[in-house]
Design a protein around this motif. Structure first.
Motif, PDB file in Angstrom:
ATOM      1  N   GLN A 102       0.720  -1.122   0.197  1.00 59.45           N
ATOM      2  CA  GLN A 102      -0.128  -0.212   0.276  1.00 59.45           C
ATOM      3  C   GLN A 102       0.813   1.254  -0.020  1.00 59.45           C
ATOM      4  OE1 GLN A 102      -3.346  -0.047  -0.521  1.00 59.45           O
ATOM      5  NE2 GLN A 102      -2.982  -2.081  -0.689  1.00 59.45           N
ATOM      6  N   ASP A 103       2.126   1.097  -0.334  1.00 64.77           N
ATOM      7  CA  ASP A 103       3.076   2.380  -0.442  1.00 64.77           C
ATOM      8  C   ASP A 103       2.949   2.863  -1.761  1.00 64.77           C
ATOM      9  OD1 ASP A 103       4.331   0.209  -1.455  1.00 64.77           O
ATOM     10  OD2 ASP A 103       5.962   0.201  -0.402  1.00 64.77           O
ATOM     11  N   SER A 150      -0.922   5.910  -4.117  1.00 63.23           N
ATOM     12  CA  SER A 150      -2.283   6.028  -3.511  1.00 63.23           C
ATOM     13  C   SER A 150      -2.796   6.744  -2.309  1.00 63.23           C
ATOM     14  CB  SER A 150      -2.522   4.404  -3.221  1.00 63.23           C
ATOM     15  OG  SER A 150      -1.768   4.075  -2.272  1.00 63.23           O
ATOM     16  N   GLN A 175      -4.184   5.716   0.258  1.00 55.30           N
ATOM     17  CA  GLN A 175      -3.934   4.900   1.399  1.00 55.30           C
ATOM     18  C   GLN A 175      -2.479   5.254   1.902  1.00 55.30           C
ATOM     19  OE1 GLN A 175      -5.207   1.770   3.535  1.00 55.30           O
ATOM     20  NE2 GLN A 175      -4.183   3.373   4.399  1.00 55.30           N
ATOM     21  N   SER A 176      -1.531   5.455   1.018  1.00 53.25           N
ATOM     22  CA  SER A 176       0.041   5.571   1.486  1.00 53.25           C
ATOM     23  C   SER A 176       0.267   6.853   2.011  1.00 53.25           C
ATOM     24  CB  SER A 176       0.759   5.907   0.010  1.00 53.25           C
ATOM     25  OG  SER A 176       0.404   6.832  -0.603  1.00 53.25           O
ATOM     26  N   HIS A 205      -9.469   9.106   2.132  1.00 53.31           N
ATOM     27  CA  HIS A 205      -9.588   7.626   2.059  1.00 53.31           C
ATOM     28  C   HIS A 205     -10.710   7.187   2.752  1.00 53.31           C
ATOM     29  CE1 HIS A 205      -7.766   3.619   2.688  1.00 53.31           C
ATOM     30  NE2 HIS A 205      -7.697   3.511   1.577  1.00 53.31           N
ATOM     31  N   GLU A 216      -9.721  -7.643   0.780  1.00 53.07           N
ATOM     32  CA  GLU A 216      -8.713  -7.013   1.272  1.00 53.07           C
ATOM     33  C   GLU A 216      -8.584  -6.856   2.545  1.00 53.07           C
ATOM     34  OE1 GLU A 216      -7.105  -3.684  -1.037  1.00 53.07           O
ATOM     35  OE2 GLU A 216      -7.001  -5.201  -3.135  1.00 53.07           O
ATOM     36  N   ARG A 275      -5.248  -4.793   5.081  1.00 47.17           N
ATOM     37  CA  ARG A 275      -5.203  -3.886   5.786  1.00 47.17           C
ATOM     38  C   ARG A 275      -4.883  -3.930   7.210  1.00 47.17           C
ATOM     39  NH1 ARG A 275      -6.576  -0.184   1.357  1.00 47.17           N
ATOM     40  NH2 ARG A 275      -6.431  -1.373  -0.361  1.00 47.17           N
TER      41      ARG A 275
END
Length: 601
Positions: free
Chosen positions: A207-208, A211, A213-214, A261, A391, A395
């Motif tokens: 998730q880096d 995005s 999320q990062s 997010h 997913e 997470r």
């Protein structure tokens, strides 16, 4: 004549001892640089980057890990060296792909580039009546709006110009909050930097990449760092005024997370709630601040999406099996995919086991660092709340890691010191037997080395899926350059670059996401079935069938249909008079459905 015997020696043991961390670090980076120059990524197999890497890469990673472990355990060594080795680790972990591959990785990163491009083109946020399912990104636009501004500021054509380096950048953003969190509970630099090292080698989830999320995860850790360091202490008026400033900082970070997010605000709220169960952190201001901002956004800008998705979200509550589901399209297939999957499982399982050992062995930390233990368990209820597209398990693991690795690092150390300077020594270290001392150093080093090496297949083992060569990017770009408004692009799955380009004016259809019965019909009679699916496109729109190697890799390695079946579909389309060839190269081909009258057939 000068008596050379009176001159000081050019190289002394003291100088050598002072210089060896630098020499070891330079050797590791030199081996990495040589490996990068010697690695050929033009033909990746099912093991991804693992088998493509030159052997000197593995040697460099081993040298780096050994140097870090010996340096961080030396109390007389400067605090700069552990940081230097961690930065070297990030270069070898997160910069290797950016250097090796001429194009950015991950179809999802290309998707997010398409969202940024759409914002730049449309100039405003749009709803479902204009962009369909993609409207969800316009309801959480924070990250994409910021990237659109950055593209304009840098004067580049698109975010694709820099997003290959985003894994390195986003990983660096995590370093400061991690250090602040760990320094809240210990002054032991061995424990702090070993925990940081373990966090980076255990965070294989991916998730880096480019995005929301990062960035949201970095801000999540930032909020926790502020709460752990600045809240929960009784004080006078000056402390309350200081906390007001920190509350404002939390509000700014929370707003950025909430508008960017969907999942991270829920994880943050759950973690803050768990921390409030401790007497020391029973200050409800951070939790109320985050929850208020989260609810305000959900009840306004995000309400259209949530209103439509709420019934399905409620039905998924308690469906834990969805997080570990297997079957069509969700089962690793082939030796490489299975091996990669098991490497990731073993890496995560080993770190979780080490964390449990650390909790058991280091009794002082169970008391002093209890908040980190709560941070590690706070995300677990999310496994029951929602599958998040199968997913959620990944997470949850990622959000658990900051707490877990602290105790995992403690399991590798013979002693730990808290802020009070307490230490708990193990009997095997107290004993003077050289053999036992060697085991106390060598055993943890072997474990650390194994975990560090396991990161590579866990993180890069699916690069056959995630890498799109320049020829594939060029082929797909040609499709969208020629596609007029109202056109339709049909493909097996969405694993190709620019898959969401021009989504405001061009439709997309991925037939492997249909019910299996319809997929079987396409496999049985490809050209006729696809022609029927594509014939509803009205002029001036066009209907294209896109076939690329990235789709083949994704379908084969995730257990959809094999390459032979996909090739049969391509040959059927190529030989059908209903289609004509538009473009072709060694990465794939594009066919257009011939039009008759006013519609494509």
């Amino acid at each position: 004549m000068t008596d050379l015997s009176d001159l000081p020696p050019a190289w002394t043991w003291r100088r050598a001892r002072a210089a060896w961390p630098a020499l070891v670090l330079l050797l590791a980076l030199a081996l990495w640089a040589y490996a990068v120059r010697q690695t050929d990524v033009s033909r990746l197999d099912d093991f991804g980057l693992v088998t493509a890497l030159h052997p000197s890469f593995w040697a460099g990673l081993a040298v780096l890990t050994a140097g870090f472990w010996l340096t961080v355990r030396d109390p007389g060594r400067s605090r700069v060296w552990p940081a230097a080795y961690v930065l070297g680790l990030l270069v070898m972990e997160r910069a290797t792909q950016a250097v090796l591959y001429p194009t950015p990785l991950y179809a999802w990163a290309w998707k997010h580039d398409g969202v940024v491009e759409h914002l730049l083109t449309a100039g405003e946020l749009q709803g479902a009546d204009q962009v369909g399912d993609m409207a969800v990104y316009d309801q959480w636009p924070g990250f994409f709006a910021a990237q659109a501004a950055l593209v304009r500021l840098l004067g580049v054509d698109s975010a694709a110009m820099y997003m290959a380096w985003w894994p390195l950048v986003s990983s660096l953003m995590l370093l400061l909050p991690l250090l602040l969190i760990y320094r809240t509970f210990t002054e032991d630099r061995r424990l702090i930097w070993t925990a940081v090292w373990l966090f980076y080698v255990a965070n294989w989830v991916g998730q880096d990449y480019f995005s929301p999320q990062s960035v949201a995860f970095a801000l999540h850790l930032g909020v926790l760092a502020v709460v752990l360091r600045r809240y929960g202490r009784a004080g006078g008026a000056d402390d309350r005024r200081g906390q007001a400033l920190w509350t404002a900082a939390i509000a700014v970070m929370a707003v950025t997370v909430v508008i960017s997010h969907q999942l991270t605000p829920a994880m943050l709220a759950a973690t803050l709630l768990v921390l409030c169960l401790l007497r020391r952190y029973r200050d409800w201001v951070p939790l109320v601040t985050v929850v208020s901002i989260f609810l305000a956004w959900c009840l306004t800008a995000a309400l259209p999406f949530l209103s439509a998705a709420l019934p399905e979200m409620l039905r998924s509550v308690g469906d834990v099996g969805a997080n570990v589901s297997t079957g069509y399209g969700t089962t690793p297939t082939g030796t490489g995919a299975v091996a990669t999957s098991w490497a990731a499982r073993l890496l995560s399982g080993s770190v979780l086991l080490l964390g449990a050992v650390g909790v058991w062995r280091q009794r002082v930390l169970r008391h002093r660092a209890l908040p980190l233990l709560l941070i590690a368990v706070a995300p677990l209820p999310m496994l029951v709340a929602n599958s998040y597209g199968s997913e959620m398990i990944f997470r949850v693991l990622m959000f658990m890691l900051p707490g877990v690795v602290f105790f995992a690092a403690a399991a590798l150390l013979p002693t730990v010191r808290t802020l009070a300077g307490e230490a708990r020594e193990q009997e095997t270290v107290r004993l003077a037997a050289p053999r036992r001392r060697a085991l106390a150093v060598g055993g943890p080093l072997v474990a650390l080395l194994a975990l560090t090496l396991a990161f590579v297949p866990s993180y890069s083992g699916k690069d056959r899926i995630n890498y799109f060569p320049p020829e594939e990017v060029e082929l797909v770009q040609r499709v969208f350059d020629e596609a007029t408004e109202g056109s339709l692009v049909v493909a097996a799955n969405r694993n190709y670059p620019l898959a969401y380009a021009s989504y405001g004016s061009v439709g997309h259809y991925w037939f492997l996401e249909d019910e299996r019965r319809h997929v079987d019909a396409i496999v049985e009679d490809p050209a006729a079935t696809l022609a029927r699916d594509m014939r509803g496109v009205e002029r001036p729109g066009r209907a294209y069938f896109l076939f690329t190697q990235g789709q083949v890799a994704d379908s084969e390695m995730n257990g959809q249909i094999d390459g032979a079946q996909l090739e049969r579909i391509r040959k059927s389309v190529a030989g059908s008079p209903r289609f004509r060839l538009v473009a072709e190269n060694n990465a794939g081909s594009v066919y257009e459905l011939r039009q008759e009258g006013g519609a494509a057939r």
